[in-house]
Scaffold this active site. Structure first.
Site, mmCIF file in Angstrom:
data_model
loop_
_atom_site.group_PDB
_atom_site.id
_atom_site.type_symbol
_atom_site.label_atom_id
_atom_site.label_comp_id
_atom_site.label_asym_id
_atom_site.label_seq_id
_atom_site.Cartn_x
_atom_site.Cartn_y
_atom_site.Cartn_z
ATOM 1 N N LYS A 28 -3.795 1.042 22.240
ATOM 2 C CA LYS A 28 -3.910 2.363 21.958
ATOM 3 C C LYS A 28 -3.594 3.809 22.673
ATOM 4 O O LYS A 28 -3.293 5.023 22.951
ATOM 5 C CB LYS A 28 -5.320 3.296 21.516
ATOM 6 C CG LYS A 28 -6.311 2.557 20.255
ATOM 7 C CD LYS A 28 -7.274 3.110 19.796
ATOM 8 C CE LYS A 28 -8.744 2.704 20.550
ATOM 9 N NZ LYS A 28 -8.794 1.456 20.752
ATOM 10 N N THR A 29 -4.211 3.456 24.210
ATOM 11 C CA THR A 29 -4.485 4.332 24.890
ATOM 12 C C THR A 29 -2.942 4.353 25.471
ATOM 13 O O THR A 29 -2.185 5.668 25.949
ATOM 14 C CB THR A 29 -5.201 3.772 27.099
ATOM 15 O OG1 THR A 29 -6.557 3.840 26.253
ATOM 16 C CG2 THR A 29 -4.599 4.773 27.865
ATOM 17 N N GLU A 81 -5.970 9.393 20.957
ATOM 18 C CA GLU A 81 -6.101 8.444 20.511
ATOM 19 C C GLU A 81 -7.843 8.552 20.238
ATOM 20 O O GLU A 81 -8.722 8.994 20.309
ATOM 21 C CB GLU A 81 -6.843 7.719 22.388
ATOM 22 C CG GLU A 81 -7.570 6.143 22.700
ATOM 23 C CD GLU A 81 -7.592 5.804 24.176
ATOM 24 O OE1 GLU A 81 -8.216 5.029 24.281
ATOM 25 O OE2 GLU A 81 -6.837 6.236 24.357
#
Length: 465
Positions: A121-122, A165
């Site tokens: 995600k990051t 995110e």
């Protein structure tokens, strides 16, 4: 023009303001003009960055830190019910707002792009934030890590795109209603909150159901992501776009060419005859897949994929995602946030490819007793990809110990898989231990979601001396 400050967020107080998610929301609110305050357990670079934006940051948790005129108290799922500032908020009748609700309110009126998945995600959110900024679209963004370029995890932009995110760990991502969502992968994790894969899928289905009518769900090649796509395929108001190397993927990754600590990626987009080729500044097949997902999602917001691909080359990494910390005595020290076996395997395979014939040594700190209990053996199997490993005690974060669950579970599994493992119980001795193991040309990878990241600079200093 970005929306005004939500009414409840005009004078917010954040408990645990130094956390990655909390600090990002606080920064955006401060940049929009809100009077922001908060508390955290200790001093940090994040606290200093917040103060530079005019935020009042108290160290330690105490009832008197909460101003009587605070418009809301913002908390994450990590804040315990007996926190004195939370108790004071109840006395004063100040509303308590979960971090996810606060972030959702900041997205109102914008073209929201939410990035979800058990892993990646990051990085993917960061790639989009950098590329859209490079194209002059001035997005707002909230990320779970610091970008290597701008050096921050969040920013208020004047453009009409918000990239966020989306955290599945506590189901909070179900609060968002994005125009475009990415789901990179779906795996069993966060065992304190999910008892089975069925619960995980139900949670991701609820997230997908919140995508705005006419919006798009971009799914990666991971089997769990494709299963999610199949489960939500009956939604006629939702366009599903698949990304991967497999035949039939809507966005097809034709080739990934490793080039040291970078990769060259060739992608074919739907309705675009030409092949798009661009460079990803971090090694590994999974990072190439993240970049392709970012390309697909950005295109669904109306950005020309050829322009976006060129802009993606401006991405230079994000803190703790195979981040080079430095080199000393011919030894490169790299930091990884990986703490789930799939992430560990992906980063170790990426580093194995980048290191070529050099040795790869790992300093691993398990994260959470519950995760170690459920996945410790798989973590040990992953460590077999390294030439040698140092394994620390479990970093508890928000959890209390579980009787009988220690790092020995991982160490035994790693040794059974043929790994060379050294247990170390005193983290402060790690620099000396590593200094006695390395030789010029080696790579040292500090790995885990806890404070193992602090060891990189200390290992470099020890090697330099």
């Amino acid at each position: 023009m970005a929306p005004a400050i939500p009414a409840a967020m005009e004078r917010p107080h954040f408990i645990g303001i130094g956390g990655a998610g909390m600090s990002g929301i606080a920064k955006i609110l401060a940049q929009r003009g809100a009077k922001v305050a908060g508390s955290d357990a200790r001093e940090s670079a994040t606290a200093d960055a917040l103060r530079a934006l005019g935020v009042t940051v108290h160290i330690g948790h105490a009832a008197e830190h909460l101003a009587d005129d605070a418009s809301a108290v913002v908390v994450s799922s990590a804040i315990r019910a007996d926190n004195p500032e939370l108790a004071r908020a109840a006395e004063l009748g100040i509303p308590v707002v979960h971090r996810s609700d606060a972030l959702a309110s900041l997205m109102d009126g914008l073209g929201a792009l939410a990035v979800a998945g058990t892993h990646g995600k990051t990085t993917t959110t960061s790639m989009l934030a950098v590329a859209l900024t490079e194209l002059g679209l001035d997005p707002s963004y909230a990320i779970g890590g610091d970008l290597a370029g701008p050096g921050t995890n969040a920013r208020h932009g004047e453009g009409d795109i918000f990239v966020a995110e989306a955290d599945e760990s506590d189901r909070s991502f179900q609060k968002y209603d994005p125009t475009v969502a990415i789901v990179l992968n779906v795996e069993l994790d966060h065992h304190a909150n999910y008892a089975s894969m069925d619960e995980i899928y139900e949670s991701f289905e609820a997230f997908a159901a919140k995508i705005r009518p006419g919006g798009t769900l971009v799914v990666g090649e991971h089997a769990g992501a494709r299963e999610l796509a199949a489960r939500v395929s009956g939604n006629k108001d939702l366009t599903i776009l698949t990304v991967g190397e497999a035949e039939g993927s809507d966005v097809r990754i034709r080739k990934i060419t490793p080039k040291g600590m970078t990769s060259e990626v060739a992608v074919v987009m739907p309705d675009l005859d030409e092949e798009i080729v661009f460079t990803v500044s971090v090694p590994g097949r999974h990072y190439a897949h993240n970049a392709a997902a970012a390309l697909a999602a950005g295109s669904r917001l109306g950005v020309d994929p050829r322009d976006l691909a060129r802009a993606l080359t401006a991405y230079t990494g994000v803190g703790r995602r195979l981040q080079l910390k430095g080199e000393a005595q011919g030894v490169q020290v790299i930091d990884s946030y990986a703490h789930h076996p799939t992430e560990m395997t992906a980063d170790l395979e990426a580093m194995r490819g980048a290191a070529a014939d050099a040795r790869l040594l790992v300093v691993f700190q398990p994260h959470l007793f519950s995760r170690t209990q459920e996945l410790g053996r798989e973590m040990g199997d992953a460590l077999a990809l390294a030439d040698a490993s140092v394994v620390l005690d479990i970093y508890p974060a928000r959890e209390d110990p579980i009787p009988g669950i220690t790092s020995e579970l991982i160490i035994d599994a790693a040794r059974a898989a043929g790994a060379e493992v050294t247990p170390v119980h005193d983290k402060d001795t790690v620099p000396d231990v590593i200094a006695g193991m390395v030789r010029p040309g080696d790579f040292v990878l500090t790995m885990g979601a806890g404070d193992v990241t602090d060891l990189g600079p200390r290992i470099l200093a020890r090697l330099s001396n």
